[in-house]
Design a protein around this motif. Structure first.
Motif, PDB file in Angstrom:
ATOM      1  N   GLY A 176      -0.275  10.234  -5.968  1.00 39.84           N
ATOM      2  CA  GLY A 176      -1.046  10.878  -4.930  1.00 39.84           C
ATOM      3  C   GLY A 176      -2.453  10.347  -4.738  1.00 39.84           C
ATOM      4  O   GLY A 176      -3.271  11.009  -4.101  1.00 39.84           O
ATOM      5  N   ILE A 177      -2.756   9.152  -5.250  1.00 33.80           N
ATOM      6  CA  ILE A 177      -4.104   8.621  -5.084  1.00 33.80           C
ATOM      7  C   ILE A 177      -4.184   7.807  -3.792  1.00 33.80           C
ATOM      8  O   ILE A 177      -3.176   7.344  -3.257  1.00 33.80           O
ATOM      9  N   ALA A 178      -5.388   7.638  -3.318  1.00 36.49           N
ATOM     10  CA  ALA A 178      -5.600   6.935  -2.052  1.00 36.49           C
ATOM     11  C   ALA A 178      -5.281   5.455  -2.190  1.00 36.49           C
ATOM     12  O   ALA A 178      -5.461   4.851  -3.248  1.00 36.49           O
ATOM     13  N   ASP A 179      -4.814   4.870  -1.092  1.00 39.50           N
ATOM     14  CA  ASP A 179      -4.475   3.449  -1.092  1.00 39.50           C
ATOM     15  C   ASP A 179      -5.669   2.580  -1.476  1.00 39.50           C
ATOM     16  O   ASP A 179      -5.513   1.550  -2.130  1.00 39.50           O
ATOM     17  N   ARG A 180      -6.859   2.995  -1.072  1.00 38.35           N
ATOM     18  CA  ARG A 180      -8.032   2.172  -1.389  1.00 38.35           C
ATOM     19  C   ARG A 180      -8.280   2.113  -2.903  1.00 38.35           C
ATOM     20  O   ARG A 180      -8.794   1.111  -3.407  1.00 38.35           O
ATOM     21  N   GLU A 181      -7.900   3.193  -3.614  1.00 32.05           N
ATOM     22  CA  GLU A 181      -8.065   3.199  -5.064  1.00 32.05           C
ATOM     23  C   GLU A 181      -7.050   2.269  -5.727  1.00 32.05           C
ATOM     24  O   GLU A 181      -7.378   1.525  -6.653  1.00 32.05           O
ATOM     25  N   THR A 182      -5.813   2.321  -5.266  1.00 34.44           N
ATOM     26  CA  THR A 182      -4.811   1.416  -5.828  1.00 34.44           C
ATOM     27  C   THR A 182      -5.175  -0.029  -5.527  1.00 34.44           C
ATOM     28  O   THR A 182      -5.024  -0.912  -6.379  1.00 34.44           O
ATOM     29  N   GLU A 188       0.838  -1.188   0.000  1.00 30.50           N
ATOM     30  CA  GLU A 188       0.000   0.000   0.000  1.00 30.50           C
ATOM     31  C   GLU A 188       0.881   1.248   0.000  1.00 30.50           C
ATOM     32  O   GLU A 188       1.937   1.286   0.624  1.00 30.50           O
ATOM     33  N   GLY A 189       0.427   2.276  -0.716  1.00 29.18           N
ATOM     34  CA  GLY A 189       1.159   3.532  -0.746  1.00 29.18           C
ATOM     35  C   GLY A 189       2.135   3.637  -1.895  1.00 29.18           C
ATOM     36  O   GLY A 189       2.621   4.718  -2.175  1.00 29.18           O
ATOM     37  N   ASP A 217      -1.322   7.901 -11.459  1.00 31.15           N
ATOM     38  CA  ASP A 217      -1.537   7.272 -10.158  1.00 31.15           C
ATOM     39  C   ASP A 217      -0.790   7.979  -9.027  1.00 31.15           C
ATOM     40  O   ASP A 217      -0.740   7.462  -7.911  1.00 31.15           O
ATOM     41  N   ARG A 236      -8.167  -1.258  -5.122  1.00 27.82           N
ATOM     42  CA  ARG A 236      -9.317  -1.635  -5.957  1.00 27.82           C
ATOM     43  C   ARG A 236      -8.868  -2.037  -7.364  1.00 27.82           C
ATOM     44  O   ARG A 236      -9.295  -3.067  -7.904  1.00 27.82           O
TER      45      ARG A 236
END
Length: 257
Positions: free
Chosen positions: A227-233, A5-6, A225, A235
């Motif tokens: 600066g996007i939220a971990d939940r988006e990556t 994540e991240g 991609d 998904r």
């Protein structure tokens, strides 16, 4: 190809380099982004230290040709093989025999410098364009190759995986070569969002299933991609199910952009 994540969702050229054959053909319908993919792969490979030749074999579509990006390609160290009369006002480009030499060159081991070799062939966007590719099919078959069928959910020519499969069969028949993998290249140029990418992944996988080939990788604009939220990556990684997502450089622009 899971990542913590991240971290970035996409991979660079090094993340897909091992998936490419020394002779890599990029084919597909008009507007799916064959030339964008060909140019990005060529530039990224050259910048990674590869010895790269890009053969522009699209003698049908006058608007999106690899030859139009000669300066940026050669600036990155890519050797470009252009059709005769490319970038001129003569509406009848034709293929030179340089490609035959490049096929033989790519089939050999790395040269003295030890650089891996890559020949990318940007093929025409229909069965007529693929007929030109067929001129070299025997030599390509003998040398060994990969032929990537590019699909794009946001282009109206292929509304269903079945239509994409039928079109691929026409390309294969005309070129006398068989596709080896599918690449998902769904985008809306500068309007591409993560949702655009997410919508394209299931379509690309369905197309791959319809033609009985693996989905080799999918693409996204480089840097989308960040600066996007971990939940988006998380998904999108789940949707990819281990398929790499190549962060593609955007060099090819429409004439009106």
């Amino acid at each position: 190809m899971d990542a913590p994540e991240g971290q970035s969702l996409s991979v660079g050229f090094d993340g897909i380099a091992g998936l490419l054959a020394p002779i890599t053909i990029v084919c597909g319908h008009y507007g799916v982004g064959k030339t964008s993919l060909s140019v990005s792969l060529a530039i990224d490979a050259a910048r990674a230290g590869w010895d790269v030749v890009l053969s522009d074999m699209d003698v049908v579509n006058p608007y999106f040709r690899s030859s139009d990006y000669k300066a940026v390609l050669e600036g990155a160290g890519v050797r470009l093989i252009e059709p005769v009369y490319a970038r001129s006002n003569v509406d009848g480009p034709s293929i030179t025999n340089e490609t035959a030499g490049a096929i033989e060159w790519a089939s050999r081991d790395a040269g003295e410098a030890g650089k891996p070799r890559l020949l990318i062939i940007d093929a025409g966007g229909d069965d007529s364009g693929a007929t030109v590719l067929g001129r070299f099919s025997a030599a390509i078959e003998a040398a060994g190759y990969g032929m990537l069928y590019v699909v794009n959910r946001q282009r109206g020519f292929e509304h269903t995986p079945e239509e994409a499969a039928a079109f691929l069969r026409e390309i294969e028949e005309a070129s006398h070569l068989s596709a080896t993998a599918v690449v998902g290249n769904t985008h809306l140029k500068s309007d591409t969002t993560l949702d655009t990418i997410a919508e394209g992944i299931p379509f690309a996988q369905s197309c791959a299933d319809a033609v009985g080939l693996p989905l080799l990788f999918a693409t996204m604009p480089k840097g989308l991609d960040q600066g996007i939220a971990d939940r988006e990556t998380a998904r999108i990684r789940q949707m990819l199910d281990g398929v790499p997502l190549y962060g593609m450089g955007l060099y090819v622009l429409a004439p009106w952009e």
